[in-house]
Design a protein around this motif. Sequence first.
Motif, PDB file in Angstrom:
ATOM      1  N   VAL A   1      33.477  -2.625  79.783  1.00 17.17           N
ATOM      2  CA  VAL A   1      32.019  -2.513  79.800  1.00 17.17           C
ATOM      3  C   VAL A   1      31.417  -2.641  78.407  1.00 17.17           C
ATOM      4  O   VAL A   1      30.240  -2.988  78.268  1.00 17.17           O
ATOM      5  N   GLU A   2      32.215  -2.369  77.377  1.00 15.28           N
ATOM      6  CA  GLU A   2      31.729  -2.538  76.008  1.00 15.28           C
ATOM      7  C   GLU A   2      32.184  -3.861  75.398  1.00 15.28           C
ATOM      8  O   GLU A   2      31.985  -4.077  74.200  1.00 15.28           O
ATOM      9  N   ARG A   3      32.750  -4.750  76.220  1.00 10.54           N
ATOM     10  CA  ARG A   3      33.276  -6.020  75.707  1.00 10.54           C
ATOM     11  C   ARG A   3      32.700  -7.175  76.527  1.00 10.54           C
ATOM     12  O   ARG A   3      33.371  -7.762  77.379  1.00 10.54           O
ATOM     13  N   PRO A   4      31.436  -7.522  76.283  1.00  5.14           N
ATOM     14  CA  PRO A   4      30.745  -8.498  77.140  1.00  5.14           C
ATOM     15  C   PRO A   4      31.296  -9.914  77.081  1.00  5.14           C
ATOM     16  O   PRO A   4      31.003 -10.714  77.973  1.00  5.14           O
ATOM     17  N   THR A   5      32.091 -10.238  76.058  1.00 10.68           N
ATOM     18  CA  THR A   5      32.647 -11.592  75.990  1.00 10.68           C
ATOM     19  C   THR A   5      34.062 -11.664  76.544  1.00 10.68           C
ATOM     20  O   THR A   5      34.666 -12.743  76.541  1.00 10.68           O
ATOM     21  N   SER A   6      34.605 -10.554  77.026  1.00  9.49           N
ATOM     22  CA  SER A   6      35.942 -10.592  77.622  1.00  9.49           C
ATOM     23  C   SER A   6      35.886 -11.366  78.931  1.00  9.49           C
ATOM     24  O   SER A   6      34.872 -11.382  79.637  1.00  9.49           O
ATOM     25  N   LEU A   7      36.990 -12.028  79.260  1.00 10.90           N
ATOM     26  CA  LEU A   7      37.012 -12.860  80.463  1.00 10.90           C
ATOM     27  C   LEU A   7      36.732 -12.036  81.716  1.00 10.90           C
ATOM     28  O   LEU A   7      35.982 -12.467  82.594  1.00 10.90           O
ATOM     29  N   ALA A   8      37.322 -10.836  81.792  1.00  8.62           N
ATOM     30  CA  ALA A   8      37.111 -10.002  82.972  1.00  8.62           C
ATOM     31  C   ALA A   8      35.639  -9.644  83.142  1.00  8.62           C
ATOM     32  O   ALA A   8      35.097  -9.702  84.250  1.00  8.62           O
ATOM     33  N   ALA A   9      34.978  -9.266  82.041  1.00  6.37           N
ATOM     34  CA  ALA A   9      33.563  -8.897  82.118  1.00  6.37           C
ATOM     35  C   ALA A   9      32.715 -10.101  82.516  1.00  6.37           C
ATOM     36  O   ALA A   9      31.807  -9.992  83.350  1.00  6.37           O
ATOM     37  N   VAL A  10      33.006 -11.247  81.934  1.00  6.67           N
ATOM     38  CA  VAL A  10      32.237 -12.462  82.254  1.00  6.67           C
ATOM     39  C   VAL A  10      32.366 -12.803  83.736  1.00  6.67           C
ATOM     40  O   VAL A  10      31.374 -13.098  84.415  1.00  6.67           O
ATOM     41  N   MET A  11      33.593 -12.762  84.261  1.00  8.68           N
ATOM     42  CA  MET A  11      33.810 -13.107  85.668  1.00  8.68           C
ATOM     43  C   MET A  11      33.112 -12.119  86.600  1.00  8.68           C
ATOM     44  O   MET A  11      32.470 -12.517  87.584  1.00  8.68           O
ATOM     45  N   LEU A  12      33.228 -10.821  86.302  1.00  4.32           N
ATOM     46  CA  LEU A  12      32.570  -9.827  87.150  1.00  4.32           C
ATOM     47  C   LEU A  12      31.050  -9.956  87.093  1.00  4.32           C
ATOM     48  O   LEU A  12      30.361  -9.820  88.107  1.00  4.32           O
ATOM     49  N   ASN A  13      30.525 -10.245  85.901  1.00  2.12           N
ATOM     50  CA  ASN A  13      29.080 -10.419  85.767  1.00  2.12           C
ATOM     51  C   ASN A  13      28.587 -11.631  86.544  1.00  2.12           C
ATOM     52  O   ASN A  13      27.507 -11.604  87.143  1.00  2.12           O
ATOM     53  N   LEU A  14      29.375 -12.704  86.535  1.00  3.34           N
ATOM     54  CA  LEU A  14      29.000 -13.893  87.287  1.00  3.34           C
ATOM     55  C   LEU A  14      29.038 -13.635  88.786  1.00  3.34           C
ATOM     56  O   LEU A  14      28.149 -14.067  89.525  1.00  3.34           O
ATOM     57  N   LEU A  15      30.062 -12.927  89.233  1.00  5.40           N
ATOM     58  CA  LEU A  15      30.241 -12.699  90.668  1.00  5.40           C
ATOM     59  C   LEU A  15      29.283 -11.654  91.217  1.00  5.40           C
ATOM     60  O   LEU A  15      28.821 -11.768  92.362  1.00  5.40           O
ATOM     61  N   LEU A  16      28.978 -10.630  90.406  1.00  4.91           N
ATOM     62  CA  LEU A  16      28.224  -9.482  90.909  1.00  4.91           C
ATOM     63  C   LEU A  16      26.960  -9.207  90.099  1.00  4.91           C
ATOM     64  O   LEU A  16      26.598  -8.059  89.835  1.00  4.91           O
ATOM     65  N   ARG A  17      26.284 -10.241  89.681  1.00  6.27           N
ATOM     66  CA  ARG A  17      24.936 -10.155  89.109  1.00  6.27           C
ATOM     67  C   ARG A  17      24.843  -9.162  87.947  1.00  6.27           C
ATOM     68  O   ARG A  17      24.063  -8.224  87.972  1.00  6.27           O
ATOM     69  N   ASN A  18      25.667  -9.415  86.934  1.00  7.15           N
ATOM     70  CA  ASN A  18      25.654  -8.612  85.701  1.00  7.15           C
ATOM     71  C   ASN A  18      26.008  -7.138  85.953  1.00  7.15           C
ATOM     72  O   ASN A  18      25.452  -6.229  85.316  1.00  7.15           O
ATOM     73  N   VAL A  19      26.970  -6.936  86.818  1.00 11.63           N
ATOM     74  CA  VAL A  19      27.342  -5.570  87.191  1.00 11.63           C
ATOM     75  C   VAL A  19      27.807  -4.754  85.988  1.00 11.63           C
ATOM     76  O   VAL A  19      27.525  -3.552  85.895  1.00 11.63           O
ATOM     77  N   MET A  20      28.497  -5.387  85.030  1.00  9.74           N
ATOM     78  CA  MET A  20      29.017  -4.638  83.881  1.00  9.74           C
ATOM     79  C   MET A  20      27.884  -4.159  82.971  1.00  9.74           C
ATOM     80  O   MET A  20      27.974  -3.091  82.366  1.00  9.74           O
ATOM     81  N   ALA A  21      26.842  -4.956  82.878  1.00  9.37           N
ATOM     82  CA  ALA A  21      25.679  -4.549  82.082  1.00  9.37           C
ATOM     83  C   ALA A  21      25.082  -3.262  82.630  1.00  9.37           C
ATOM     84  O   ALA A  21      24.716  -2.345  81.871  1.00  9.37           O
ATOM     85  N   TYR A  22      24.993  -3.168  83.952  1.00  8.20           N
ATOM     86  CA  TYR A  22      24.362  -2.010  84.559  1.00  8.20           C
ATOM     87  C   TYR A  22      25.316  -0.828  84.676  1.00  8.20           C
ATOM     88  O   TYR A  22      24.873   0.329  84.681  1.00  8.20           O
ATOM     89  N   LYS A  23      26.627  -1.094  84.747  1.00  6.56           N
ATOM     90  CA  LYS A  23      27.594   0.003  84.661  1.00  6.56           C
ATOM     91  C   LYS A  23      27.437   0.729  83.321  1.00  6.56           C
ATOM     92  O   LYS A  23      27.460   1.969  83.264  1.00  6.56           O
ATOM     93  N   LEU A  24      27.306  -0.029  82.254  1.00  5.74           N
ATOM     94  CA  LEU A  24      27.176   0.579  80.932  1.00  5.74           C
ATOM     95  C   LEU A  24      25.893   1.395  80.825  1.00  5.74           C
ATOM     96  O   LEU A  24      25.882   2.498  80.263  1.00  5.74           O
ATOM     97  N   LEU A  25      24.800   0.865  81.369  1.00  8.23           N
ATOM     98  CA  LEU A  25      23.552   1.621  81.334  1.00  8.23           C
ATOM     99  C   LEU A  25      23.656   2.886  82.181  1.00  8.23           C
ATOM    100  O   LEU A  25      23.118   3.947  81.810  1.00  8.23           O
ATOM    101  N   GLY A  26      24.351   2.803  83.331  1.00 11.37           N
ATOM    102  CA  GLY A  26      24.565   3.988  84.147  1.00 11.37           C
ATOM    103  C   GLY A  26      25.382   5.038  83.422  1.00 11.37           C
ATOM    104  O   GLY A  26      25.068   6.236  83.471  1.00 11.37           O
ATOM    105  N   GLU A  27      26.438   4.597  82.743  1.00  8.87           N
ATOM    106  CA  GLU A  27      27.219   5.513  81.912  1.00  8.87           C
ATOM    107  C   GLU A  27      26.321   6.258  80.936  1.00  8.87           C
ATOM    108  O   GLU A  27      26.405   7.482  80.780  1.00  8.87           O
ATOM    109  N   ASN A  28      25.468   5.505  80.263  1.00 10.49           N
ATOM    110  CA  ASN A  28      24.668   6.132  79.204  1.00 10.49           C
ATOM    111  C   ASN A  28      23.592   7.053  79.747  1.00 10.49           C
ATOM    112  O   ASN A  28      23.205   8.019  79.078  1.00 10.49           O
ATOM    113  N   GLU A  29      23.108   6.760  80.965  1.00  9.27           N
ATOM    114  CA  GLU A  29      22.185   7.709  81.600  1.00  9.27           C
ATOM    115  C   GLU A  29      22.896   9.043  81.820  1.00  9.27           C
ATOM    116  O   GLU A  29      22.321  10.119  81.572  1.00  9.27           O
TER     117      GLU A  29
END
Length: 296
Positions: free
Chosen positions: A124-152
């Motif tokens: 979640v803190e590595r936006p250029t990693s292949l896993a993050a890129v693939m998950l973001n493409l498949l699930l509409r930037n899910v990693m971006a919002y996971k990180l924001l949820g963590e910080n909330e």
Amino acid sequence: MSSAVSSRVVLVVGATGGTGRAAVQSLVRHSIPCCVLCRNRERAAALFGDRVHLIVGDTTDRASLAAAFAEPTPHGRITDVICSTGAGWNNSPIEVEHLGVANLALEAERAGVRHLVLVSSIKVERPTSLAAVMLNLLLRNVMAYKLLGENELRRIGFASSTMSYSIVRPGGLIGDGSGTAVESVVFGQGDTISGRVTRVAVGETLVQTLLHTRDQASPVHRTFEVVAANPNDARQQRAGDNDWPALFAKVRDDAGPLPNADAVSARHRQVTRNVKIGGLLLLGSVVLGVVYTLLQ
């Protein structure tokens, strides 16, 4: 049954998913009373039968959460929460991973919950990693919002004088959460480790996270990653040999909310946009090449 176990009542949110089911199974094995927050009572009843108390609610609806925490259970009031909700094809990652987690944390703190354990993800803190890129493409930037949820959760946790939180970031998930064999795991911090891990092992880790917090004098605020141990590495534990006290003894508390979470979340979204644009440009180049060839 020890007093630390018998005095707990754990609410599992997201229990109908594989990781949530594994957490429920682990709680049952440890004889810890648990309840399940569900949107569909019939589906949850088909999965769990009468092993758990079912409470209808939805993390995207704060009023339903307030009612859920106020609802009497056969075991007493809810003392701890495990949240393993996840966005899929049919729901919004903004609503589930970000705002839903914030709603749950606010209502849990208001209800006097002592510990909220959130399932997130490595990378979640590595936006250029292949896993993050693939998950973001498949699930509409899910990693971006996971990180924001963590910080909330971090913000709410650090503002509370009573509620502990733990954010557990598993590696790539294996299996459907069924079974009882718990593989050996290793912990990391700082989002620097990679690997995979079974849902059963994650479910057990979530419960052990609760069991290794109760005796703390003040609220605990921690974030850590969990992946399967490498059985070929002599420095790591062998399969099934988890020394939980030793694992948790090495986990450091968070210093506070991540100061760069908003920027990293924005970077996730930017990388996704760039990959999509690059893909469209590549597709356009291919189409133009085909058309040019046909016209020759």
